[in-house]
Each structure stands twice: as C-alpha cells, then as structure tokens.
Design a protein around this motif. Structure first.
Motif, PDB file in Angstrom:
ATOM      1  N   ASP A  73       0.853  -1.180   0.000  1.00 49.35           N
ATOM      2  CA  ASP A  73       0.000   0.000   0.000  1.00 49.35           C
ATOM      3  C   ASP A  73       0.893   1.235   0.000  1.00 49.35           C
ATOM      4  O   ASP A  73       2.125   1.121  -0.022  1.00 49.35           O
TER       5      ASP A  73
ATOM      6  N   ARG B 172      -7.825  -2.529  -4.673  1.00 46.03           N
ATOM      7  CA  ARG B 172      -7.520  -1.643  -3.544  1.00 46.03           C
ATOM      8  C   ARG B 172      -8.340  -0.361  -3.606  1.00 46.03           C
ATOM      9  O   ARG B 172      -8.899   0.096  -2.599  1.00 46.03           O
TER      10      ARG B 172
ATOM     11  N   SER C 147     -11.355   0.679  -1.075  1.00 48.56           N
ATOM     12  CA  SER C 147     -11.243   1.918  -0.294  1.00 48.56           C
ATOM     13  C   SER C 147     -12.463   2.801  -0.463  1.00 48.56           C
ATOM     14  O   SER C 147     -13.038   3.306   0.507  1.00 48.56           O
TER      15      SER C 147
END
Length: 259
Positions: free
Chosen positions: A214, A240, A244
């Motif tokens: 990340d 990702r 999110s």
C-alpha cells in the motif's frame, strides 16, 4: 533500452514500477503516460502468453518505460522468446544459486557470455535493426534474479557476485513460505532478512526491488533504500481502490458488499 531505469540506479533514486497481470495493453500505455519507470509482465502466475507480451511492448513503444518479463521458469524457451518479442530484460523467479544464474545466462545473453540464438523477430525490428541490437543487447538487457527462498538467502553472496547483476528482486511471500510461514507476506524473521539482503546488495552497488502492499508501505520502502518499488499489480490496485471507496461510502448492493 533501460536508460531511464539505469539513470535512477546511478542517481540512487527509487524507480517505481507496476506488476502487470492483465492482457490489456492499455495498462502499459497508461503506465507510460503516467511516467512509471518500469513494469514487470508476469508469466509465472496467471494466464499471459507471448502474444500478450507483444501487445504490452507495442503499447510501451515511444516511451522510456522499461518492460521486464517474469518468465514461468528458468528454461531456455520462455527466456529466449520473451527477449525475442522485445522484452528489455527478465525478472527470473526462484533463483537459489549462482550456478542457476549462470545457467540462465546461457539463454539470456549472446556469445561470448551465453549462447542465445539470433533470430529475426520483433526485438530486432524484424531484421531491420539486427546489427545494432545484437551488438548492444548484452550490455543493455537487464537480468534480475529473484531472491525468494531460504536457500537463495543462504547463497546470497555467491549470487550477488555473479557477473552483470545490477539488481535483485525480493519475494517476501515465497521467502516466508520457504521458512514455514505459508501464506504470510513477511513471516517471522523475514522483514529483517529483507533488510539484510538490501544492505548486502547495496554494499556491492546492486539495487534491490520489492512489491509494496500500500502507499505507506511504498513510502517506507523508499526510506529503507529500495531501488525498485512496485506500487502493486494492475488488478490489485483496482481492487484496492474499489475497496477503499466502497468502505468510505458504506456501499452495499442487494445485501452484498462490493468487496
């Protein structure tokens, strides 16, 4: 080939990359437009073939993006064919010894270093640029062994001492598995081991690469001194971002979350 990436190495700057697992050549096109330094097209896992690699290489044309391929094995055919379609180098998986490095050199380099055959494919612009390519390939191509097993770590000094090694790439997940922590990214002791590899490689002027999980991890890897940091994989980055955004929105559809 690899001029921008090597300039980052020379300036002791971190070169940011992307792991490519999708056949969509638009991924590489966008990476080039965004100024990414390098990509690695992954043939070791997944379903990509040489036609897909050629599409990604065509998308990178006209940019200074380094296009590396991780072949599915250390054998002659995948290494030779990846280079023949125009790859700028390879990230070789599961290297355990310096002898394996030297054996792979036979497929990777032209004589006198290796015995790569001369063909008339895309790498030499279908023969139109054969003389120039053959004359320079041994110096321009980038060979990056992966250090991802306990055995490789035990043989690290010999691997780093092999001729023409400019960078190595770490595989913390497989390293963890080889030490008994299957399914962990950095199992017990692996984080310290990674930093030891980084230090020992730097002492020889060799850069070390790693995949970041990340943004904070990428920032940390830069501070630690890694020379090649992958921001993630194309599909992984998409997941990702969706995860999110969905988390922040608290979004659910028909009783199921998006992730």
């Amino acid at each position: 080939m690899n001029e921008k990436l090597r300039s980052k190495f020379a300036a002791d700057e971190t070169a940011f990359g992307l792991w490519v697992t999708s056949e969509a050549a638009a991924v590489t096109e966008v990476a080039g437009l965004l100024g990414i330094d390098w990509i690695c097209i992954d043939m070791e896992h997944g379903y990509l073939d040489f036609r897909d690699i050629q599409g990604h290489l065509a998308a990178a044309r006209g940019t200074d993006l380094t296009v590396l391929v991780r072949p599915p094995s250390q054998d002659l055919e995948p290494i030779k064919r990846a280079l023949d379609v125009g790859a700028h180098g390879v990230i070789l998986p599961l290297v355990d010894t310096a002898d394996e490095v030297r054996a792979a050199y036979q497929h990777f380099y032209y004589p006198p270093i290796g015995r790569r055959g001369i063909g008339g494919e895309r790498s030499v612009k279908w023969g139109l640029d054969l003389q120039s390519y053959v004359a320079n390939a041994n110096d321009e191509l980038l060979f990056v062994p992966m250090i991802e097993t306990q055995r490789a770590y035990d043989n690290l000094d010999e691997i780093l001492a092999a001729e023409k090694i400019e960078a190595v790439f770490l595989g913390p997940g497989d390293m963890s598995a080889s030490r008994g922590a299957v399914g962990e990214w950095e199992g017990p002791g692996v984080a310290d081991l990674n930093l030891d590899i980084l230090r020992r490689a730097r002492d020889r002027g060799i850069r070390t690469g790693i995949v970041a999980r990340d943004t904070p991890d990428a920032q940390n890897r830069v501070k630690q001194g890694f020379g090649m940091v992958s921001l993630g994989s194309d599909i992984g980055l998409m997941i990702r971002q969706i995860r999110s955004m969905a988390t922040e929105l608290g979004k659910e559809t028909v009783g199921h979350r998006w992730f």
